[in-house]
Enzyme design. Structure first.
Site, mmCIF file in Angstrom:
data_model
loop_
_atom_site.group_PDB
_atom_site.id
_atom_site.type_symbol
_atom_site.label_atom_id
_atom_site.label_comp_id
_atom_site.label_asym_id
_atom_site.label_seq_id
_atom_site.Cartn_x
_atom_site.Cartn_y
_atom_site.Cartn_z
ATOM 1 N N HIS A 67 1.005 -1.202 -0.042
ATOM 2 C CA HIS A 67 0.093 -0.005 -0.136
ATOM 3 C C HIS A 67 0.815 1.192 -0.161
ATOM 4 O O HIS A 67 0.391 2.422 -0.476
ATOM 5 C CB HIS A 67 -0.982 -0.115 1.017
ATOM 6 C CG HIS A 67 -1.361 1.385 1.814
ATOM 7 N ND1 HIS A 67 -2.066 2.167 1.016
ATOM 8 C CD2 HIS A 67 -1.155 2.051 2.924
ATOM 9 C CE1 HIS A 67 -2.130 3.504 1.615
ATOM 10 N NE2 HIS A 67 -1.655 3.087 2.855
ATOM 11 N N GLY A 68 2.190 1.224 0.464
ATOM 12 C CA GLY A 68 2.938 2.229 0.682
ATOM 13 C C GLY A 68 4.328 1.875 1.197
ATOM 14 O O GLY A 68 4.555 0.650 0.804
#
Length: 215
Positions: free
Chosen positions: A143-144
């Site tokens: 996601h990041g």
């Protein structure tokens, strides 16, 4: 470009907490295993939870759309493209010929051709990606950048002075924010991207210039 990062504003968390309690009542397990209680999706309660979870996802999506609409209007811009990707969510998908539930915690869909965003800290480059549909990752990517320090650890490790120095070095304006989101609290995004070359292709990047946080 505009990047917004917000969930369902507490709505999804309340739904999760409620149905975790319901699951524990419906599926009694030993104390040390209570967190593994489940609701069968073939039951009324299971379907009720699934519907509520998706409603929270729709609400989060609507929040993003409203944020973007307001900002675009404020700066006199126009929408050219919109990329949206959920994380900490569950999807019904087909894998190995079977319908399964894929829960992506800290991960986001990266099916073949699916566009996504992998942001980093408030000072580092973020990436626009196209998924490769890697079956070994259940068509998922990070996601990041991910945290190197927890929120509580960040409060004790980093000061406002540390954050100001990091922002000044990258010529970034911060409105709001606190030590929990210190740039140094996150992993190196270049290392993270290099480790998932088999999951996504990079098709673009963006560098933060103005960052607005609630706290």
């Amino acid at each position: 470009g505009i990047l917004s990062h917000c969930g369902s504003r507490g709505f999804g968390a309340e739904i999760a907490q409620y149905y975790v309690r319901v699951a524990a009542e419906q599926c009694p397990l030993p104390k040390e295993a209570q967190q593994f209680a489940w609701l069968d999706l073939s039951t009324h309660l299971g379907l009720e939870y699934w519907t509520a979870m998706n409603l929270a996802g729709d609400y989060a999506s609507a929040c993003h759309a409203d944020i973007h609409r307001r900002l675009i209007r404020a700066v006199g811009g126009r929408l050219k493209a919109r990329i949206e990707n959920y994380h900490n969510f569950a999807w019904k998908e087909i894998h190995d010929g079977k319908e399964v539930i894929v829960h992506r915690k800290g991960a986001t869909p990266a099916g073949e051709g699916v566009l996504g965003i992998i942001p980093a800290s408030m000072t580092d480059t973020g990436y626009i990606v196209r998924g490769k549909g890697n079956a070994e990752s259940f068509s998922s990517a990070s996601h990041g950048a991910g945290r190197a320090f927890s929120r509580n650890e960040s409060k004790t490790h980093f000061t406002q002075s540390d954050i100001k120095k990091a922002l000044k070095a990258k010529e970034i304006t911060l409105i709001g924010g606190n030590a929990e989101e210190a740039p140094m609290a996150y992993k190196n995004i270049e290392t993270v991207m290099a480790s998932q070359r088999d999951l996504v292709d990079i098709i673009g990047s963006f560098q933060p210039r103005i960052v607005r946080m609630d706290k």
